[in-house]
Enzyme design. Structure first.
Site, PDB file in Angstrom:
ATOM      1  N   ALA A 211       0.946  -1.240   0.065  1.00  0.00           N
ATOM      2  CA  ALA A 211       0.022   0.025  -0.126  1.00  0.00           C
ATOM      3  C   ALA A 211       0.798   1.373  -0.206  1.00  0.00           C
ATOM      4  O   ALA A 211       2.271   1.133   0.048  1.00  0.00           O
ATOM      5  CB  ALA A 211      -1.030  -0.044   1.200  1.00  0.00           C
TER       6      ALA A 211
ATOM      7  N   GLY B   1      -0.470  -5.242   0.592  1.00  0.00           N
ATOM      8  CA  GLY B   1      -1.782  -5.040  -0.323  1.00  0.00           C
ATOM      9  C   GLY B   1      -1.753  -5.777  -1.581  1.00  0.00           C
ATOM     10  O   GLY B   1      -2.668  -6.283  -2.198  1.00  0.00           O
TER      11      GLY B   1
ATOM     12  N   GLU C  60       3.522  -6.188   7.097  1.00  0.00           N
ATOM     13  CA  GLU C  60       2.829  -4.968   7.914  1.00  0.00           C
ATOM     14  C   GLU C  60       3.705  -5.035   9.158  1.00  0.00           C
ATOM     15  O   GLU C  60       3.464  -3.776   9.523  1.00  0.00           O
ATOM     16  CB  GLU C  60       1.458  -5.281   8.044  1.00  0.00           C
ATOM     17  CG  GLU C  60       0.703  -5.033   6.412  1.00  0.00           C
ATOM     18  CD  GLU C  60       0.701  -6.210   5.741  1.00  0.00           C
ATOM     19  OE1 GLU C  60      -0.091  -6.049   4.608  1.00  0.00           O
ATOM     20  OE2 GLU C  60       1.255  -7.211   5.998  1.00  0.00           O
TER      21      GLU C  60
END
Length: 260
Positions: free
Chosen positions: A67, A112, A135
Site C-alpha cells: 500500500a 496489499g 505489515e
C-alpha cells in the site's frame, strides 16, 4: 477505459487484462487505485463482453509492492477502520466474482499486493515473484483480508509465521505452500495465464460461476456449503448449458455453451 489514471485495461477475446500502472511507485495501492480497481471489477461484473479478468502489474519489478505508505502514515483510530473496510469490500468483490479472475504475479506481491493476488481465484507467478505480508514492520497487520485468506490458502501455522516474521518467500516456496498454482519464466507468465483462462472460458459459464460460489461457501460461516452445492447442482440441471453439454457428450462433439 481511458477514465482510469492508475490502471491500464485491455479487452481481447473476452479476457480483460487489468494492469496496475504505477511502476514508478512499484504499483503501490493508494486510495485512488483501490477506487479504480473497484470500478474495473464492477465492469467485469456488468459487461457481457468480459468473460474473465487477469490482474498484473506494470514494469518488471512488482505486481503490487504494498500500500501507499504516505497515506497509511496519516491514518488514525478514527479513519483506519473505514480504510481497511473499503479495501476489504473491493477484494471481496474480486473473490466473489462469478467470472474467473487470475493474478499474473510478475514481481513483488507484498502487503496489499499479496492480498490482491489472494483475492483472485488463482495465482500464476513468474520465477522472480516474491510474496509477503510485512505489515508488522510498520506496527500494523494486514487490513485487506490478508490474515484470513493467507490462513485459508497455506494453513494456520505457516500463515502465523509469515505474518509475524514479515519474511518474504519466493515463487517456488509459495507454490509448495499452495499460495501459487503455477511458476513460470517471466516471458511465459501472460501466455500461461491466457492459456488457463482460455481453457476455463471454453467450459459452461454458469457452471464456472457456481463452482466459484460453492468454493467460497467453504469459508462462509453463515452458509452451509453442502446445501449451496446441492442447490447449485440443481440449478445447473435446469440450464440450457446442461442440455447442450450432455447432448454434445453423447453426440461426440464439442459443446457450444451460452451461459444460460
Amino acid at each position: 477505459m481511458s477514465l482510469y489514471e492508475n490502471l491500464l485495461l485491455n479487452l481481447d477475446n473476452g479476457i480483460l487484462v487489468i494492469t496496475i500502472n504505477r511502476a514508478d511507485k512499484l504499483n503501490a495501492l493508494n486510495i485512488d487505485t483501490i477506487k479504480e480497481i473497484k470500478a474495473a471489477i464492477q465492469q467485469v461484473y456488468d459487461d457481457p463482453a468480459v468473460k474473465g479478468a487477469i490482474f498484473t502489474g506494470a514494469g518488471e519489478k512488482a505486481f503490487v509492492a504494498g500500500a501507499d505508505i504516505s497515506e497509511i502514515s496519516e491514518l488514525s483510530n478514527v479513519n483506519a477502520r473505514g480504510f481497511a473496510e473499503r479495501g476489504q469490500e473491493v477484494f471481496s468483490m474480486i473473490e466473489r466474482c462469478t467470472k474467473p479472475v487470475i493474478a499474473a504475479v510478475n514481481g513483488f506481491a507484498l502487503g496489499g499486493g499479496c492480498e490482491l493476488a489472494m483475492a483472485c481465484h488463482m495465482r500464476v507467478a513468474s520465477e522472480v515473484a516474491r510474496f509477503g505480508q510485512p505489515e508488522v514492520n510498520l506496527g500494523l497487520i494486514p487490513g485487506y483480508g490478508g490474515t484470513q485468506r493467507l490462513t485459508q490458502l497455506i494453513g494456520k501455522g505457516k500463515a502465523m509465521e509469515l505474518m509475524m516474521t514479515a519474511d518474504m518467500i519466493g515463487a517456488n516456496e509459495a507454490k509448495a505452500l499452495g499460495l501459487v498454482n503455477h511458476v513460470v519464466p517471466a516471458a511465459e507468465l501472460m501466455p500461461k495465464c491466457m492459456e488457463i483462462m482460455t481453457k476455463i472460458l471454453s467450459k459452461a459459464p454458469l457452471a464456472i460461476g457456481l463452482v466459484i460460489d460453492c468454493v467460497n461457501a467453504v469459508y462462509d460461516k453463515d452458509e452451509d456449503g453442502y446445501q449451496t452445492e446441492a442447490n447449485s447442482f440443481a440449478r445447473c440441471c435446469s440450464s440450457e448449458d446442461f442440455v447442450e453439454g450432455t447432448n454434445a457428450f453423447l453426440e461426440k462433439r464439442k459443446p457450444v455453451f451460452k451461459g444460460a
